[in-house]
Design an enzyme around this catalytic site. Structure first.
Site, PDB file in Angstrom:
ATOM      1  N   SER A  55      -5.900   2.110  -3.130  1.00  0.00           N
ATOM      2  CA  SER A  55      -5.795   2.655  -4.485  1.00  0.00           C
ATOM      3  C   SER A  55      -5.602   1.606  -5.563  1.00  0.00           C
ATOM      4  CB  SER A  55      -4.662   3.688  -4.551  1.00  0.00           C
ATOM      5  OG  SER A  55      -5.067   4.896  -3.954  1.00  0.00           O
ATOM      6  N   LYS A  58      -8.046   1.733  -8.375  1.00  0.00           N
ATOM      7  CA  LYS A  58      -7.833   2.555  -9.569  1.00  0.00           C
ATOM      8  C   LYS A  58      -7.535   1.691 -10.792  1.00  0.00           C
ATOM      9  CE  LYS A  58      -6.232   6.803  -7.274  1.00  0.00           C
ATOM     10  NZ  LYS A  58      -6.201   6.466  -5.842  1.00  0.00           N
ATOM     11  N   ASP A 148     -10.761  14.227   5.789  1.00  0.00           N
ATOM     12  CA  ASP A 148     -10.028  14.167   4.517  1.00  0.00           C
ATOM     13  C   ASP A 148     -10.445  15.274   3.556  1.00  0.00           C
ATOM     14  OD1 ASP A 148      -8.443  12.003   5.142  1.00  0.00           O
ATOM     15  OD2 ASP A 148      -9.785  10.519   4.247  1.00  0.00           O
ATOM     16  N   SER A 302      -1.192   8.341  -8.254  1.00  0.00           N
ATOM     17  CA  SER A 302      -2.377   7.853  -7.539  1.00  0.00           C
ATOM     18  C   SER A 302      -3.318   8.999  -7.179  1.00  0.00           C
ATOM     19  CB  SER A 302      -1.966   7.067  -6.284  1.00  0.00           C
ATOM     20  OG  SER A 302      -2.997   6.196  -5.876  1.00  0.00           O
ATOM     21  N   ASN A 303      -3.772   9.694  -8.208  1.00  0.00           N
ATOM     22  CA  ASN A 303      -4.587  10.895  -8.021  1.00  0.00           C
ATOM     23  C   ASN A 303      -6.054  10.521  -7.788  1.00  0.00           C
ATOM     24  OD1 ASN A 303      -6.176  13.304  -8.690  1.00  0.00           O
ATOM     25  ND2 ASN A 303      -4.211  14.190  -9.282  1.00  0.00           N
ATOM     26  N   ASN A 304      -6.523  10.731  -6.562  1.00  0.00           N
ATOM     27  CA  ASN A 304      -7.895  10.356  -6.211  1.00  0.00           C
ATOM     28  C   ASN A 304      -8.942  11.136  -6.994  1.00  0.00           C
ATOM     29  OD1 ASN A 304      -6.915   8.540  -4.363  1.00  0.00           O
ATOM     30  ND2 ASN A 304      -7.459   9.730  -2.565  1.00  0.00           N
ATOM     31  N   THR A 415       0.254   0.851  -6.501  1.00  0.00           N
ATOM     32  CA  THR A 415       0.308   0.836  -5.042  1.00  0.00           C
ATOM     33  C   THR A 415      -1.048   1.229  -4.469  1.00  0.00           C
ATOM     34  OG1 THR A 415       1.043   3.128  -5.038  1.00  0.00           O
ATOM     35  CG2 THR A 415       2.753   1.431  -5.024  1.00  0.00           C
ATOM     36  N   GLY A 416      -1.196   1.031  -3.166  1.00  0.00           N
ATOM     37  CA  GLY A 416      -2.416   1.461  -2.503  1.00  0.00           C
ATOM     38  C   GLY A 416      -2.217   1.529  -1.002  1.00  0.00           C
ATOM     39  N   SER A 419      -5.626   3.691   5.855  1.00  0.00           N
ATOM     40  CA  SER A 419      -5.384   3.217   7.216  1.00  0.00           C
ATOM     41  C   SER A 419      -5.660   1.717   7.339  1.00  0.00           C
ATOM     42  CB  SER A 419      -6.277   3.986   8.192  1.00  0.00           C
ATOM     43  OG  SER A 419      -6.069   3.552   9.512  1.00  0.00           O
TER      44      SER A 419
END
Length: 473
Positions: A55, A58, A148, A302-304, A415-416, A419
């Site tokens: 993320s 972003k 997802d 952190s809204n995708n 942040t990000g 996996s």
């Protein structure tokens, strides 16, 4: 001032922190630290290596969107009618046209329905039509994995959509599970917002207060059916889960139909999707908050989905094409003008959820240096999570991190996490008042425990410095 390497004091401190975690064995590390005042790099390790940003991507999307759209940009939702109206009867259709607003709530649909009633419409002898043609019909970014799709962070993208609450997780529904009235009864399961578009199957049981709480909430892939199973003790706290819906346009249209019913408006025809005719008459418009405010839930939480909406909106605004392909072209062009070397960057979406995205840490710090000169920078900086501040829309994803340190209320960073990937990039002020930009990208680790602690220790160490820049370290 010389850029430091691993042999300098700063390098030794960072190496010590990295060595403390066995989780980094065999992993990849990219770190870039530079002066926020001069842009000069003062430490780098693997900073030219292309790594997955998660993320942290972003940061690029937000900068490109602010430059393309402006910090006062608003999204509109429009209500149209077409046909002959005689007294309270409309012999024709009602069109709800979405133009990308990711913040539409149930109350907003209520207001639009009230506008229809103010136009004296009580019966619609025609259809209720949802128009999402502002964007193309591709719902998912190129590399989103199928598992997802039902998660809130993998929600489908549509120009006509809705959110369950003021976190604005667009295209999702909130499921709340509470204890039943007494042991032996089913748990109380509620949806927010309530909608017939999603079916809830309740297979739960309320147990005695000393019983075990084990609630599982699952949405089956490709279906709007959510199953709730397990046990919940009397007087136990509420469980909340967010899930995406299969088609945000149908979801929004269902909510609008519900709002019309609240106003006593009856639709005789069908509810379907289509394009608003050019000769339809607009009777109401709803505007979103400006982009400067939308950035707060987007970046803090952190809204995708917000990221992907912004990509499509950039394409629509610049080229008239609301697609990922055109939006990413616009974003890359804007980022290049800010000084980024786009030949070193692979940008496949706006959110960073793709495992194919790649960027060197040095390019992230280069961007964070360049944007300081932009008129929209205050909105950009204000949208970043603030370390250790509990208030959700201030601390965001950093609200539980770096508490009771010199980084608390000081570090502003994105942040990000996906996996095998963790990232932290942003700004920090040292004890002496020196402003520092940093980017820490960690890739290809197997054990996740302790990974964010490594980033936090480096950020706190920077906040603790007395004379980082003058020392030439």
């Amino acid at each position: 001032m010389q850029a430091s390497n691993e042999e300098g004091i700063l390098g030794q401190e960072i190496q010590r922190i990295l060595n403390e975690s066995p989780a980094l064995a065999g992993a990849l590390v990219g770190i870039s630290i530079r002066s926020a005042e001069t842009g000069e790099v003062i430490y780098e390790r693997g900073s030219q290596t292309r790594l997955r940003p998660a993320s942290n991507l972003k940061l690029l999307t937000a900068a490109a969107a602010l430059e393309t759209l402006g910090d006062d940009y608003v999204f509109q939702t429009e209500l149209y009618i077409k046909g002959l109206q005689v007294d309270h009867v409309l012999q024709g259709d009602v069109y709800l046209k979405g133009k990308g607003d990711p913040t539409l709530l149930e109350k907003d649909f209520d207001e639009l329905a009230a506008s229809l009633k103010q136009n004296q419409v009580q019966i619609v002898h025609g259809n209720l039509i949802g128009d999402d043609t502002w964007y193309d019909d591709v719902r998912y970014s190129k590399d989103l994995v199928w598992s997802d799709e039902y998660e809130y962070y993998g929600a489908a993208v549509s120009a006509l959509t809705a959110s369950p609450n003021e976190d604005y997780d667009t295209g999702t529904i909130l499921v709340e599970v509470s204890p039943g009235k007494k042991a032996g009864k089913k748990a109380t399961v509620k949806m927010k917002p309530e909608t017939e578009y999603v079916e809830i199957i309740n297979k739960t049981k309320t147990v005695a207060a000393d019983g075990k709480k084990k609630i599982d909430v699952e949405r089956f892939h490709g279906k709007n059916v959510i199953t709730v199973t397990g046990t919940i003790p009397e007087h136990a706290g509420q469980t909340k889960e967010w899930f995406s819906v299969t088609d945000p346009t149908e979801y929004a249209l269902n909510l609008f139909e519900k709002s019309m019913k609240k106003q006593g408006i009856k639709v005789v025809g069908e509810k379907k999707q289509g394009k608003t005719p050019v000769d339809a008459r607009m009777i109401a418009t709803h505007e979103s908050m400006p982009l400067s405010q939308l950035l707060i839930p987007f970046m803090k939480l952190s809204n995708n989905s917000h990221a992907e909406v912004l990509v499509k909106e950039m394409g629509k605004a610049a080229n008239g094409d609301g697609s990922w392909e055109d939006g990413l072209k616009v974003a890359k062009s804007q980022l290049a003008l800010m000084g980024l070397d786009m030949h070193t960057i692979k940008m496949r979406d706006g959110s960073g959820i793709s495992q194919v995205n790649m960027i060197p840490a040095n390019e992230i710090t280069s961007l964070l240096y360049a944007v300081q000169e932009k008129t929209w920078f205050p909105a950009y900086l204000n949208a970043l999570p603030v370390a250790g501040v509990e208030e959700r829309m201030v601390g965001g994803t950093l609200r539980k991190r770096m508490k009771k340190t010199n980084a608390t209320g000081n570090v502003r960073a994105k942040t990000g996490t996906i996996s095998g990937t963790s990232s932290l990039s942003g700004y920090v002020t040292t004890k002496r008042g020196e402003k520092i930009i940093f980017s820490i990208l960690l890739n290809n680790f197997v054990e996740e425990k302790g990974i964010t602690a490594i980033q936090d220790k480096i950020a706190v160490m920077l906040a603790d410095q007395e004379n980082l820049l003058e020392s030439g370290l």
